[in-house]
Design a protein around this motif. Sequence first.
Motif, PDB file in Angstrom:
ATOM      1  N   ALA A  59       0.812  -1.215   0.000  1.00 57.27           N
ATOM      2  CA  ALA A  59       0.000   0.000   0.000  1.00 57.27           C
ATOM      3  C   ALA A  59       0.846   1.265   0.000  1.00 57.27           C
ATOM      4  CB  ALA A  59      -0.921  -0.006   1.218  1.00 57.27           C
ATOM      5  N   GLN A  60       2.098   1.174   0.435  1.00 63.18           N
ATOM      6  CA  GLN A  60       2.960   2.352   0.507  1.00 63.18           C
ATOM      7  C   GLN A  60       3.678   2.635  -0.809  1.00 63.18           C
ATOM      8  OE1 GLN A  60       5.621   1.970   3.877  1.00 63.18           O
ATOM      9  NE2 GLN A  60       4.054   0.898   5.047  1.00 63.18           N
ATOM     10  N   GLY A  61       3.622   1.711  -1.748  1.00 57.24           N
ATOM     11  CA  GLY A  61       4.331   1.875  -3.001  1.00 57.24           C
ATOM     12  C   GLY A  61       3.419   1.651  -4.181  1.00 57.24           C
ATOM     13  N   SER A  62       4.037   1.416  -5.341  1.00 57.74           N
ATOM     14  CA  SER A  62       3.270   1.163  -6.554  1.00 57.74           C
ATOM     15  C   SER A  62       4.021   0.181  -7.437  1.00 57.74           C
ATOM     16  CB  SER A  62       3.025   2.467  -7.316  1.00 57.74           C
ATOM     17  OG  SER A  62       4.244   3.023  -7.773  1.00 57.74           O
ATOM     18  N   VAL A  63       3.272  -0.616  -8.203  1.00 55.71           N
ATOM     19  CA  VAL A  63       3.829  -1.555  -9.157  1.00 55.71           C
ATOM     20  C   VAL A  63       3.181  -1.280 -10.508  1.00 55.71           C
ATOM     21  CG1 VAL A  63       4.090  -3.973  -9.804  1.00 55.71           C
ATOM     22  CG2 VAL A  63       4.258  -3.308  -7.404  1.00 55.71           C
ATOM     23  N   THR A  64       4.007  -1.202 -11.555  1.00 53.61           N
ATOM     24  CA  THR A  64       3.513  -0.866 -12.887  1.00 53.61           C
ATOM     25  C   THR A  64       3.895  -1.959 -13.879  1.00 53.61           C
ATOM     26  OG1 THR A  64       3.748   1.505 -12.448  1.00 53.61           O
ATOM     27  CG2 THR A  64       3.595   0.822 -14.752  1.00 53.61           C
ATOM     28  N   LEU A  65       2.922  -2.414 -14.659  1.00 56.48           N
ATOM     29  CA  LEU A  65       3.173  -3.320 -15.771  1.00 56.48           C
ATOM     30  C   LEU A  65       3.427  -2.484 -17.017  1.00 56.48           C
ATOM     31  CD1 LEU A  65       3.107  -6.193 -17.119  1.00 56.48           C
ATOM     32  CD2 LEU A  65       0.659  -5.772 -17.500  1.00 56.48           C
ATOM     33  N   PHE A  66       4.484  -2.796 -17.761  1.00 60.27           N
ATOM     34  CA  PHE A  66       4.796  -2.049 -18.975  1.00 60.27           C
ATOM     35  C   PHE A  66       5.207  -3.014 -20.075  1.00 60.27           C
ATOM     36  CE2 PHE A  66       8.885  -2.643 -16.980  1.00 60.27           C
ATOM     37  CZ  PHE A  66       9.744  -2.890 -18.038  1.00 60.27           C
ATOM     38  N   GLY A  67       5.214  -2.524 -21.288  1.00 58.16           N
ATOM     39  CA  GLY A  67       5.654  -3.380 -22.379  1.00 58.16           C
ATOM     40  C   GLY A  67       5.684  -2.673 -23.717  1.00 58.16           C
ATOM     41  N   ILE A  68       6.320  -3.334 -24.682  1.00 58.93           N
ATOM     42  CA  ILE A  68       6.382  -2.886 -26.072  1.00 58.93           C
ATOM     43  C   ILE A  68       6.124  -4.103 -26.956  1.00 58.93           C
ATOM     44  CG2 ILE A  68       7.805  -1.863 -27.893  1.00 58.93           C
ATOM     45  CD1 ILE A  68       9.535  -0.597 -25.708  1.00 58.93           C
ATOM     46  N   VAL A  69       5.261  -3.941 -27.952  1.00 61.10           N
ATOM     47  CA  VAL A  69       5.003  -4.993 -28.936  1.00 61.10           C
ATOM     48  C   VAL A  69       5.319  -4.410 -30.304  1.00 61.10           C
ATOM     49  CG1 VAL A  69       3.336  -6.647 -29.827  1.00 61.10           C
ATOM     50  CG2 VAL A  69       3.174  -5.893 -27.454  1.00 61.10           C
ATOM     51  N   ASP A  70       6.297  -5.015 -31.000  1.00 63.56           N
ATOM     52  CA  ASP A  70       6.812  -4.453 -32.251  1.00 63.56           C
ATOM     53  C   ASP A  70       6.995  -5.579 -33.261  1.00 63.56           C
ATOM     54  OD1 ASP A  70       8.675  -3.640 -34.302  1.00 63.56           O
ATOM     55  OD2 ASP A  70       9.300  -1.977 -33.061  1.00 63.56           O
ATOM     56  N   GLY A  71       6.416  -5.414 -34.436  1.00 64.36           N
ATOM     57  CA  GLY A  71       6.574  -6.422 -35.478  1.00 64.36           C
ATOM     58  C   GLY A  71       6.292  -5.852 -36.845  1.00 64.36           C
ATOM     59  N   GLY A  72       6.801  -6.531 -37.898  1.00 62.19           N
ATOM     60  CA  GLY A  72       6.576  -6.049 -39.251  1.00 62.19           C
ATOM     61  C   GLY A  72       7.145  -6.975 -40.299  1.00 62.19           C
ATOM     62  N   MET A  73       7.444  -6.414 -41.468  1.00 60.51           N
ATOM     63  CA  MET A  73       7.994  -7.160 -42.593  1.00 60.51           C
ATOM     64  C   MET A  73       9.396  -6.656 -42.902  1.00 60.51           C
ATOM     65  SD  MET A  73       5.849  -9.441 -43.681  1.00 60.51           S
ATOM     66  CE  MET A  73       6.439  -9.764 -45.350  1.00 60.51           C
ATOM     67  N   LEU A  74      10.297  -7.598 -43.210  1.00 62.36           N
ATOM     68  CA  LEU A  74      11.697  -7.279 -43.487  1.00 62.36           C
ATOM     69  C   LEU A  74      12.093  -7.803 -44.855  1.00 62.36           C
ATOM     70  CD1 LEU A  74      14.617  -6.417 -42.556  1.00 62.36           C
ATOM     71  CD2 LEU A  74      14.852  -8.752 -41.665  1.00 62.36           C
ATOM     72  N   PHE A  75      12.855  -6.976 -45.599  1.00 66.53           N
ATOM     73  CA  PHE A  75      13.440  -7.407 -46.869  1.00 66.53           C
ATOM     74  C   PHE A  75      14.945  -7.177 -46.821  1.00 66.53           C
ATOM     75  CE2 PHE A  75      15.323  -6.062 -50.908  1.00 66.53           C
ATOM     76  CZ  PHE A  75      15.167  -7.232 -51.632  1.00 66.53           C
ATOM     77  N   LEU A  76      15.737  -8.181 -47.230  1.00 65.04           N
ATOM     78  CA  LEU A  76      17.186  -8.056 -47.362  1.00 65.04           C
ATOM     79  C   LEU A  76      17.587  -8.597 -48.723  1.00 65.04           C
ATOM     80  CD1 LEU A  76      18.358  -9.347 -43.858  1.00 65.04           C
ATOM     81  CD2 LEU A  76      18.351  -6.972 -44.644  1.00 65.04           C
ATOM     82  N   SER A  77      18.434  -7.848 -49.435  1.00 68.74           N
ATOM     83  CA  SER A  77      18.867  -8.285 -50.763  1.00 68.74           C
ATOM     84  C   SER A  77      19.854  -9.436 -50.693  1.00 68.74           C
ATOM     85  CB  SER A  77      19.489  -7.117 -51.526  1.00 68.74           C
ATOM     86  OG  SER A  77      20.680  -6.661 -50.885  1.00 68.74           O
ATOM     87  N   LYS A  78      20.553  -9.570 -49.527  1.00 69.54           N
ATOM     88  CA  LYS A  78      21.506 -10.653 -49.317  1.00 69.54           C
ATOM     89  C   LYS A  78      21.424 -11.135 -47.873  1.00 69.54           C
ATOM     90  CE  LYS A  78      25.150  -8.988 -52.470  1.00 69.54           C
ATOM     91  NZ  LYS A  78      26.576  -8.543 -52.535  1.00 69.54           N
TER      92      LYS A  78
END
Length: 344
Positions: A8-27
């Motif tokens: 009760a004297q403190g705080s807890v936080t849930l956090f996150g990042i969700v990152d995705g996509g399409m990739l192209f490489l010539s080699k």
Amino acid sequence: MFAIGAHAQGSVTLFGIVDGGMLFLSKTQNASGSNGGKLTGFTDSGQVPSQFGLTGTEDLGGGLTAEFKLESGIDIGNGGYNDSNGNFFGREANVGLKGPFGEVKAGLQFSPFFNTLFDLDPRALSQFGSSLPIYLNYAAATGVFNANSLSYSSPRIAGFQGSLMYALGGQAGNFAAGRQYSASLSYQWRGLSIEAAFYDGNPGGTVQTNPPSTLGFEGRMVGAVYRYAKLTAKASYTNYKVAGSGVNNDVYGGGLDYALTPDLDLDGGVWYTSNRNDRSTHALMGAFGASYFLSKATTLYAQVGAADNHGSSDLGLEVGDAPTSLHAPAGTTVGADIGIRHVF
């Protein structure tokens, strides 16, 4: 009852990042080090690492705060680990105290050297076309995720701020095995910031990950950041030296970030690398990115870049699909990715 009272004297936080996509490489680079052909596919963490975690604080009074952080990398392509050093909560797992004296932390954490690399990178250590693929290509995760470590960061005084970290290898009978230490110093004056850092780590120790996160690695770095209105310019010099690998590479880099509108940010960078032991081994990498903010939490992005390798250099463009994208064959490799990022 005691646990409920403490919560009760403190705080807890849930956090996150969700990152995705399409990739192209010539080699791509195959197992023999030659050209493995083009790659077009899904990429996890195209711009920043997908991750989630918990942070917590408790006000102890007198300006003193207790804190903790648990952070794990995730692969949204298959639900497994990624960018997490092979462990659950393998990015950060530490506890500490913060107050007028500064901040002390104990546990798994990023080194001052790696944090300075982030500060000096014009593309904020993007997973594609930044200082990050260069770092991981040479030193793997050594100096990024530092287990069994203690650190201290000072408050900023007269423009100066410093950080120290020492990590214990924990191997009985061999104090030097797995030992790591790092420090950084920065000075700020108006829009100008000058930063320097070093890292020194020994192989071995009791922390076992796959791939090993404690190579014999020495790093040195110095650079500057200048901010004026919507424009930020950055330049740096870094030396990577990895025992037993032949890596003793100088890296010169720089670039710009410009907030074109409140919703659109543009950035670009160029890096030249050269091996002190063999000047025929060198590479040039450049990348450009655009981020469009749909909201405070959701961003669309696009990135393009190229890496030109000579000699035995095998610098790749992207981290998320390592080793396929982290290493590239001789000659020029061109790549691009598009994706979406959501933070919570």
